[in-house]
Design an enzyme around this catalytic site. Structure first.
Site, PDB file in Angstrom:
ATOM      1  N   ARG A 277      25.446  59.548  22.087  1.00  0.00           N
ATOM      2  CA  ARG A 277      25.649  60.436  23.228  1.00  0.00           C
ATOM      3  C   ARG A 277      24.522  61.456  23.270  1.00  0.00           C
ATOM      4  O   ARG A 277      24.503  62.416  22.520  1.00  0.00           O
ATOM      5  CB  ARG A 277      27.016  61.128  23.100  1.00  0.00           C
ATOM      6  CG  ARG A 277      27.477  61.890  24.335  1.00  0.00           C
ATOM      7  CD  ARG A 277      28.867  62.451  24.137  1.00  0.00           C
ATOM      8  NE  ARG A 277      29.848  61.393  23.897  1.00  0.00           N
ATOM      9  CZ  ARG A 277      30.482  60.727  24.865  1.00  0.00           C
ATOM     10  NH1 ARG A 277      30.260  61.043  26.127  1.00  0.00           N
ATOM     11  NH2 ARG A 277      31.342  59.785  24.585  1.00  0.00           N
ATOM     12  N   GLU A 349      31.449  51.481  24.262  1.00  0.00           N
ATOM     13  CA  GLU A 349      30.976  51.221  25.623  1.00  0.00           C
ATOM     14  C   GLU A 349      29.450  51.090  25.660  1.00  0.00           C
ATOM     15  O   GLU A 349      28.721  51.923  25.128  1.00  0.00           O
ATOM     16  CB  GLU A 349      31.404  52.379  26.532  1.00  0.00           C
ATOM     17  CG  GLU A 349      30.887  52.230  27.950  1.00  0.00           C
ATOM     18  CD  GLU A 349      31.140  53.469  28.797  1.00  0.00           C
ATOM     19  OE1 GLU A 349      31.979  54.299  28.412  1.00  0.00           O
ATOM     20  OE2 GLU A 349      30.468  53.595  29.835  1.00  0.00           O
ATOM     21  N   SER A 352      29.136  49.819  32.101  1.00  0.00           N
ATOM     22  CA  SER A 352      30.274  50.154  32.936  1.00  0.00           C
ATOM     23  C   SER A 352      29.967  49.557  34.294  1.00  0.00           C
ATOM     24  O   SER A 352      28.983  49.924  34.910  1.00  0.00           O
ATOM     25  CB  SER A 352      30.373  51.674  33.017  1.00  0.00           C
ATOM     26  OG  SER A 352      31.676  52.080  33.222  1.00  0.00           O
ATOM     27  N   ARG A 391      21.999  52.522  23.673  1.00  0.00           N
ATOM     28  CA  ARG A 391      23.122  51.975  22.928  1.00  0.00           C
ATOM     29  C   ARG A 391      22.873  50.527  22.524  1.00  0.00           C
ATOM     30  O   ARG A 391      23.355  50.083  21.469  1.00  0.00           O
ATOM     31  CB  ARG A 391      24.415  52.109  23.727  1.00  0.00           C
ATOM     32  CG  ARG A 391      24.868  53.568  23.783  1.00  0.00           C
ATOM     33  CD  ARG A 391      26.253  53.732  24.347  1.00  0.00           C
ATOM     34  NE  ARG A 391      26.616  55.148  24.413  1.00  0.00           N
ATOM     35  CZ  ARG A 391      27.757  55.613  24.910  1.00  0.00           C
ATOM     36  NH1 ARG A 391      28.660  54.774  25.388  1.00  0.00           N
ATOM     37  NH2 ARG A 391      28.007  56.905  24.922  1.00  0.00           N
TER      38      ARG A 391
END
Length: 429
Positions: A277, A349, A352, A391
């Site tokens: 993050r 995640e 999305s 990520r």
RNA sequence: GGAGAGAUGGCUGAGUGGUCGAAAGCGCUCCCCUGCUAAGGGAGUAAGGGUUAAUAGCCCUUCGAGGGUUCGAAUCCCUCUCUCUCCGCCA
């Protein structure tokens, strides 16, 4: 934005529907305001019609050389009445608009009802979860072991939630981005676009980040502020703002690589370790504009395009349908792709994928000309990460880590790594 | 940064206070005519909003954006934004 006409006639039903999201919509207050609006608007427009027709008669009388003095006297106070009515009307309209801009999208029926991420519905899993003959480390340990993940420098330069990456690791992220862009353009039919990273507020209103999520954005302090894009969705989707697209150009499919900037207000304690993050991260984004009748199929397809990246990289993942409480403001339905992270022994995640129905299109006035009616109608917009590069890098690091501390390069990335087959520890920089 | 020009409908482009949501041309749609094609003739062709059962009428708004003058503004005044040309600077 929800269709105001629909909202007006079905306020109570909308309130029930939005309650699934945990959103409290006061339908009664809205309807009351609406009734005021109607009264005021009808009255104001009647006054304007009166003014227009008198102005026209004055013009005609003048042209015929008649005396216009009595006509002028008759409309003397019209201006004042009009001003007063206009002020009342715009106050009410403003109130209504701020309600309407603050309402989230209506969810698709098949979105499961739930409170938070724990109620999301798992749809499918792909890939084998890797087993290690040693204690699997997380990306922070791997990266600093390599001497390539440098939070000290990042902290010195910019503070927390930033990353400096060196050498092979920096290159690996670039390779991931290249692979994604190449795959989506060559195999999935997307057109690559390069877009601004600074946008004005209208663009953020269009996609739904404003007015509600001002705090999540970084903003410049000029007289007319710019916002740093939180996702490529903003500039790319706004390409079609205020336009009418010919039917034969649809669907539009864009892919863009951009950095994304998020203030992460409200996530202070979460994911503070590592680069899960960050305030700044790289992402490849897929965006589609389609005919309304095609949007459901388009979402499945777009999701499969994002999945394809994880499959090529041989990263295990699962697909979940977000529950009603977890779906974002503008989306009607969202699938998350969650990649397996051995360091956390968990799915996280990485993409999305959402369909926004006409919610964004209405805010943007993004339309297409329907050949059967020959009228402009709202488009449906969709987007999905294809995928988040930062990520993805974390996922590759953790899933491809080796006992000696190196990272094996996934086969699909080899062509992009200039002959490197593994990333080995580096001494100094 | 300096100087100048400009912003009108899908496009080009007229329009300096009323009958202008806007000439003309191009494009597009439909029709007619010519046995194909080409050419020709006619009609239509902006968007948003309100009212309404209605995409039937009727009404309102919109000529880059915002304000002002006026009974009335594409047209006059002010502010801003953007685009183009030339000069300077620059990756």
């Amino acid at each position: 934005m929800i269709d105001p006409k629909y909202l007006r006639q079905n306020a109570a039903a909308v309130a029930t529907e939005l309650a699934r999201r945990g959103f409290d919509f006061d339908a009664g207050a809205y309807v009351e305001l609406e009734e005021q609006r109607k009264k005021l608007q009808v009255a104001t427009e009647a006054l304007r019609a009166e003014r227009n027709s008198s102005a026209k008669s004055i013009g005609q009388a003048k042209a015929q050389g008649k005396d216009v003095a009595p006509l002028l006297a008759a409309v003397k106070d019209l201006g004042d009445r009009l001003d007063a009515a206009g002020i009342d009307l715009s106050a009410v309209l403003e109130g209504i608009q701020s309600i309407e801009y603050g309402l989230p999208n209506i969810l698709a029926d098949r979105v499961p009802t739930g409170l938070d991420e724990f109620d999301n519905r798992e749809e499918r899993r792909w890939g084998e979860i890797p087993t290690f003959e040693f204690d699997a480390r997380d990306h922070v340990d791997i990266g600093s072991g390599l001497g390539m993940l440098d939070f000290d420098s990042a902290n010195k330069i910019s503070g927390s939630r930033f990353t400096v990456m060196h050498a092979g690791l920096a290159r690996l992220q670039r390779a991931l981005i290249q692979l994604m862009l190449d795959t989506h353009t060559a195999d999935h039919g997307y057109q690559e676009v390069y877009v601004p990273y600074l946008v004005h507020s209208a663009a953020l209103y269009g996609t739904g980040q404003l007015p509600k999520f001002e705090d999540d954005q970084f903003k410049t302090n000029g007289e007319v502020p710019f916002y740093l894009i939180p996702t490529a969705e903003v500039p790319v989707t706004n390409i079609v703002r205020d336009s009418i697209i010919d039917a034969d150009r649809l669907p539009l499919r864009f892919v863009a690589h951009t950095p994304c900037f998020r203030s992460e207000a409200g996530s202070y304690g979460r994911d503070t370790r590592g680069m899960i993050r960050q305030h700044q991260f790289e992402k490849v984004e897929l965006v589609q504009m389609v005919r309304p009748s095609d949007s459901e199929a388009a979402l499945e397809e777009l999701t499969s395009h994002a999945e394809r990246i994880l499959q090529i990289l041989e990263l295990p993942y699962r697909v979940v349908t977000l529950c009603s409480g977890d779906v974002g403001f503008s989306a009607a339905i969202t699938y998350d792709l969650e990649v397996w992270l051995p360091g956390q022994e968990n799915y996280r995640e990485i993409s999305s994928c959402s369909c926004f129905t006409d919610f964004q299109a209405r805010r943007m006035q993004a339309r297409w000309r329907n050949p059967t009616t020959n009228k402009p109608e709202l488009l449906h917009t969709l987007n999905g990460s294809g995928v988040a590069a930062g990520r993805a890098l974390v996922a590759v690091m953790e899933n491809y880590q080796q006992s000696d501390g190196s990272i094996r390069i996934p086969a699909a990335l080899l062509p992009y790594m200039g002959g490197l087959t593994a990333i080995e520890p580096m001494i100094g920089y």
